[in-house]
Design a protein around this motif. Structure first.
Motif, PDB file in Angstrom:
ATOM      1  N   GLU A 106      10.083  24.765 -29.676  1.00  0.00           N
ATOM      2  CA  GLU A 106      10.521  23.667 -30.551  1.00  0.00           C
ATOM      3  C   GLU A 106       9.752  22.379 -30.229  1.00  0.00           C
ATOM      4  O   GLU A 106       9.440  21.584 -31.103  1.00  0.00           O
ATOM      5  N   LYS A 107       9.444  22.190 -28.947  1.00  0.00           N
ATOM      6  CA  LYS A 107       8.770  20.958 -28.494  1.00  0.00           C
ATOM      7  C   LYS A 107       7.258  21.167 -28.330  1.00  0.00           C
ATOM      8  O   LYS A 107       6.616  20.464 -27.544  1.00  0.00           O
ATOM      9  N   ASP A 164      18.773   5.118 -22.273  1.00  0.00           N
ATOM     10  CA  ASP A 164      20.191   4.959 -22.660  1.00  0.00           C
ATOM     11  C   ASP A 164      20.352   5.217 -24.157  1.00  0.00           C
ATOM     12  O   ASP A 164      21.322   5.844 -24.583  1.00  0.00           O
ATOM     13  N   ARG A 177       6.523  17.417 -20.434  1.00  0.00           N
ATOM     14  CA  ARG A 177       5.536  16.961 -19.440  1.00  0.00           C
ATOM     15  C   ARG A 177       5.369  17.980 -18.318  1.00  0.00           C
ATOM     16  O   ARG A 177       4.261  18.252 -17.866  1.00  0.00           O
ATOM     17  N   GLU A 224      15.578   2.505 -23.374  1.00  0.00           N
ATOM     18  CA  GLU A 224      15.255   3.567 -24.333  1.00  0.00           C
ATOM     19  C   GLU A 224      15.904   4.891 -23.916  1.00  0.00           C
ATOM     20  O   GLU A 224      16.281   5.703 -24.762  1.00  0.00           O
ATOM     21  N   ILE A 231      20.724  12.850 -27.298  1.00  0.00           N
ATOM     22  CA  ILE A 231      19.438  13.528 -27.106  1.00  0.00           C
ATOM     23  C   ILE A 231      19.184  13.552 -25.605  1.00  0.00           C
ATOM     24  O   ILE A 231      19.157  12.494 -24.970  1.00  0.00           O
ATOM     25  N   SER A 232      19.008  14.726 -25.055  1.00  0.00           N
ATOM     26  CA  SER A 232      18.784  14.814 -23.611  1.00  0.00           C
ATOM     27  C   SER A 232      17.386  14.276 -23.270  1.00  0.00           C
ATOM     28  O   SER A 232      16.383  14.804 -23.776  1.00  0.00           O
ATOM     29  N   PHE A 267      13.793  15.984 -24.138  1.00  0.00           N
ATOM     30  CA  PHE A 267      12.924  15.198 -25.013  1.00  0.00           C
ATOM     31  C   PHE A 267      11.659  14.711 -24.296  1.00  0.00           C
ATOM     32  O   PHE A 267      10.579  14.688 -24.887  1.00  0.00           O
ATOM     33  N   LEU A 268      11.802  14.333 -23.013  1.00  0.00           N
ATOM     34  CA  LEU A 268      10.669  13.710 -22.310  1.00  0.00           C
ATOM     35  C   LEU A 268      10.137  14.527 -21.134  1.00  0.00           C
ATOM     36  O   LEU A 268       8.926  14.665 -20.965  1.00  0.00           O
ATOM     37  N   TYR A 327      16.050  23.759 -20.049  1.00  0.00           N
ATOM     38  CA  TYR A 327      15.569  23.305 -21.359  1.00  0.00           C
ATOM     39  C   TYR A 327      14.229  23.924 -21.756  1.00  0.00           C
ATOM     40  O   TYR A 327      13.769  23.709 -22.883  1.00  0.00           O
ATOM     41  N   LEU A 375      18.541   7.134 -26.034  1.00  0.00           N
ATOM     42  CA  LEU A 375      18.464   8.586 -26.272  1.00  0.00           C
ATOM     43  C   LEU A 375      19.808   9.239 -25.948  1.00  0.00           C
ATOM     44  O   LEU A 375      20.305  10.071 -26.704  1.00  0.00           O
ATOM     45  N   GLU A 376      20.388   8.834 -24.812  1.00  0.00           N
ATOM     46  CA  GLU A 376      21.678   9.426 -24.425  1.00  0.00           C
ATOM     47  C   GLU A 376      22.758   9.098 -25.450  1.00  0.00           C
ATOM     48  O   GLU A 376      23.614   9.926 -25.733  1.00  0.00           O
ATOM     49  N   MET A 378      10.547   3.044 -20.124  1.00  0.00           N
ATOM     50  CA  MET A 378      11.596   3.445 -21.071  1.00  0.00           C
ATOM     51  C   MET A 378      12.980   3.275 -20.458  1.00  0.00           C
ATOM     52  O   MET A 378      13.927   2.906 -21.143  1.00  0.00           O
TER      53      MET A 378
END
Lengths: 248, 266
Positions: free
Chosen positions: B46-47, B137, B154, B135, B144-145, B149-150, B40, B139-140, B130
């Motif tokens: 993009e992120k 779940d 990081r 939260e 949204i992976s 996303f998270l 990813y 996203l899934e 989360m």
């Protein structure tokens, strides 16, 4: 639209779902009732593909949901929305950002169109005043409505609700029930509602199924459940301490 | 009595077995998570906003504590070594020792420890919360992976910030050493910095920065993995946070040794 075929799930050594089979028709609002810990949420999570069964088969819109790849599951999930018990809003985003999140992440529409869709859903669910608030600053009812708005922006064919009225006052519960009925009327969405709030179950359900010991022990229209002869269902809906259900 | 002892021994062995299997499973999970992060990382541009936000948390928010620790690490090193060298009138060598120790080992190690405590634990607690509040779940369900996303922002943020913080620790540590050398060891700043620059080797610097880069990826991956596997509410989040700190610390020590052995060993 949704079919369970002999689904079994064991969690921490307990058979939560025991050879469970049922079928939900397209456009139907199917309510699952049962005591806490009987596997209602587990059933929902199987429909959503968040849990894999140990045995059996789950079909969503004619396609198998279990034992498939992540990309196949993501494709099937485009048809499904899940309104979680707590709302499950992303805690560092405002209500508006939460609702727009799936559209922004998947770049489904141009920014102006996303803004219009989000506005429309916020109007529908009376969330406009809370648009800039963080999830921690809004009430439980608002969280559930924001969660539902986030689901609706994707136009799902199926919506799964986990305890949509738990912890809400009677007026807010009625509003949620009205929204569920409105969605059924306006968009013919298939809805699965897990609850132990019987008023809500009667208000929204086309059929109500009682889950007990990992199996559906009765599945009927609201009147059939109200006038049931099954002692377990009768004890559950009346909330009586006396009966076959082992209270302790 | 014999039965009780037998039972205790069996439970003890069973616990060791269970814990060993859990550790192996977690290591496997971390490796798979890291591979997913690599996949990813193509979405890093993009992120970029989220990456910058995480860099801010990892760098700016820990700036003061990193500064204090770096300064005092240099001061302690200078004092300890200087006092040993002073009887032989060799205290000017303190500059060589400080810079070699900092660049090779101390700066990446000390900076990692601070970031494990301040940033890694926050990551584990944040993602753990989360997870238990569904939260992840959610996203899934939106396809949204959570990794994209998270986790990826990081990991990228800490992989960039840890080497930067390490350079800063090297700099401030050598200043701390200089202060002690001047006031306690009677070594002038000129002499001190001549020795510092004389022992500032390219290899030591890049190996130190490589360590920091590897530690950054490792600490963030371990912290996020523990957060994603949190269960059982607040208790589980606490456990995930503790596990992430302990395992990150151990891995920094172990991997740090192997990187040193790879570049300086036989």
């Amino acid at each position: 639209m949704i079919e369970f075929r002999n689904v079994t799930k064991i969690l921490s050594g307990t058979k939560v779902l025991n050879n469970l089979s049922f079928k939900i028709e397209k456009g139907e609002t199917f309510v699952i009732i049962g005591r806490s810990g009987t596997g209602k949420t587990v059933t929902l999570k199987h429909i959503a593909g968040l849990l894999e069964p140990d045995n059996g088969q789950i079909l969503v819109d004619g396609e198998q949901m279990n034992g498939i790849s992540k990309s196949q599951r993501d494709r099937l999930r485009e048809k499904i929305g899940f309104v979680f018990q707590s709302g499950a809003l992303i805690n560092w985003m405002t209500v508006e950002e939460n609702i727009a999140l799936p559209l922004l992440e998947h770049k489904l529409y141009p920014p102006d169109e996303i803004k219009r869709i989000v506005e429309e859903k916020m109007d529908l669910l009376q969330l406009t005043s809370a648009r800039d608030k963080m999830p921690a600053e809004i009430s439980g009812g608002m969280k559930k409505r924001a969660s539902l708005a986030r689901v609706l922006v994707r136009n799902p064919q199926i919506i799964l609700y986990d305890e949509p009225t738990s912890g809400l006052d009677p007026v807010m519960s009625s509003l949620i029930n009205t929204i569920i009925n409105q969605l059924k009327k306006d968009y013919t969405i298939t809805q699965v509602v897990v609850t132990h709030d019987m008023d809500s179950a009667y208000a929204v359900g086309d059929r109500i199924a009682m889950l007990y010991d990992g199996k559906i022990i009765q599945c009927d229209e609201p009147d059939g459940i109200r006038n049931t002869d099954n002692p377990i269902v009768r004890q559950f809906i009346s909330g009586s301490l006396k009966g076959p259900i082992d209270v302790l | 009595m014999v039965e009780k002892i037998k039972h205790t021994v069996i439970n003890f062995i069973s616990d060791i077995g269970t814990n060993t299997l859990n550790i192996i499973a977690m290591m496997g999970y971390c490796m798979l998570l890291f591979l997913e992060v690599v996949y990813y990382s193509k979405a890093a541009f993009e992120k970029r906003r989220e990456i910058l936000k995480q860099m801010y948390y990892a760098g700016v928010k820990t700036f003061i504590v990193v500064s204090i620790v770096a300064l005092f690490t240099g001061m302690i090193l200078a004092l300890q070594t200087g006092l040993e060298l002073k009887p032989y009138q060799q205290q000017a060598l303190v500059g060589n020792i400080i810079i070699a120790t900092l660049t090779r080992e101390m700066a990446p190690f000390v900076t990692s420890i601070i970031l494990i405590a301040a940033v890694g634990s926050t990551m584990a607690a944040e993602i753990g919360t989360m997870t238990v509040s569904e939260e992840i779940d959610a996203l899934e369900m939106m396809a949204i992976s959570p990794v994209k996303f998270l986790v990826m922002p990081r990991v990228v943020a800490l992989a960039i910030m840890l080497p930067i913080a390490t350079i800063y620790t090297n700099l401030l540590g050598s200043i701390g050493g200089g202060i002690v050398a001047y006031f306690q060891l009677d070594v002038s700043f000129d002499v001190y910095y001549t020795h510092v620059l004389g022992s500032l080797h390219f290899k030591a610097t890049y190996v130190g920065l490589l360590k920091a880069f590897v530690f950054g990826m490792m600490v963030s991956t371990i912290s996020c993995a523990n957060g994603l596997r949190a269960t059982n509410g607040a208790l589980g989040v606490g456990k995930a946070t503790r596990n992430s700190v302990v395992s990150s610390f151990l891995m920094v020590l172990i991997v740090g040794y192997y990187i040193t052995a790879l570049f300086y060993g036989k």
